[in-house]
Enzyme design. Structure first.
Site, PDB file in Angstrom:
ATOM      1  N   HIS A 223      38.353  45.878  43.578  1.00  0.00           N
ATOM      2  CA  HIS A 223      37.896  47.061  42.852  1.00  0.00           C
ATOM      3  C   HIS A 223      36.513  47.511  43.296  1.00  0.00           C
ATOM      4  CE1 HIS A 223      36.522  43.711  40.138  1.00  0.00           C
ATOM      5  NE2 HIS A 223      35.422  44.439  40.072  1.00  0.00           N
TER       6      HIS A 223
ATOM      7  N   HIS B  84      29.013  47.758  42.109  1.00  0.00           N
ATOM      8  CA  HIS B  84      29.394  46.681  43.039  1.00  0.00           C
ATOM      9  C   HIS B  84      30.785  46.894  43.617  1.00  0.00           C
ATOM     10  CE1 HIS B  84      30.962  44.952  39.153  1.00  0.00           C
ATOM     11  NE2 HIS B  84      31.959  44.552  39.919  1.00  0.00           N
TER      12      HIS B  84
ATOM     13  N   GLU C  62      30.935  41.265  44.522  1.00  0.00           N
ATOM     14  CA  GLU C  62      31.624  40.312  43.659  1.00  0.00           C
ATOM     15  C   GLU C  62      32.761  39.710  44.480  1.00  0.00           C
ATOM     16  OE1 GLU C  62      33.605  42.147  40.292  1.00  0.00           O
ATOM     17  OE2 GLU C  62      33.849  40.228  39.265  1.00  0.00           O
TER      18      GLU C  62
HETATM   19 CO    CO Z   1      33.772  43.747  39.042  1.00  0.00          CO
END
Ligand code: CO
Length: 134
Positions: free
Chosen positions: A7, A79, A130
């Site tokens: 994502h 992020h 991440e």
């Molecule tokens: Co995230």
């Protein structure tokens, strides 16, 4: 090591307004809000087929996205999340290469119920990364 893009996360000042924009204006499928007190955020996911967009709103005092929103009051990209097969092996390899893992270095359970880690944005061209175990 690096797998699929899971994502792209956007920090937003008003989650309800962001959900309305994605659901009604953009016609996207959006999940119900999920409070993640351990991460200091409330999150929804927008399904865009080949990946997801994560919309983040601060939750509680000292949210890790509060400073970001102070600098970017209308919101912005926060992020990128990439999948890895083995998060502990990935962490050890990255630390061995000199990359900084945020926090205590131990994976925490993320919004998908899987272990996640964050890497320092200064080590990756200004972008917070991440890693999520796939
Ligand atoms: Co995230």
């Amino acid at each position: 090591m690096l797998g699929r893009l899971n994502h792209v996360a956007l920090a937003v000042p008003d989650l309800a307004a962001a959900v309305a924009a994605y659901r009604n204006t953009l016609g996207a499928e959006v999940t119900e809000p999920q409070a993640l007190p351990e991460h200091g955020v409330t999150v929804v996911f927008v399904n865009v087929g080949n990946a997801k967009i994560e919309l983040l709103e601060p939750l509680g005092e000292g949210s890790p996205i509060a400073a970001f929103l102070a600098k970017n009051p209308s919101g912005g990209m926060h992020h990128l999340c990439y999948e890895v097969d083995d998060i502990l092996a990935a962490r050890d390899q990255l630390k061995g290469a000199g990359a900084r893992v945020l926090g205590d270095g131990d994976p925490k359970i993320g919004a998908h119920g899987k272990p996640v880690l964050f890497l320092h944005p200064k080590d990756f061209f200004g972008t917070l990364i991440e890693l999520e175990q796939s």
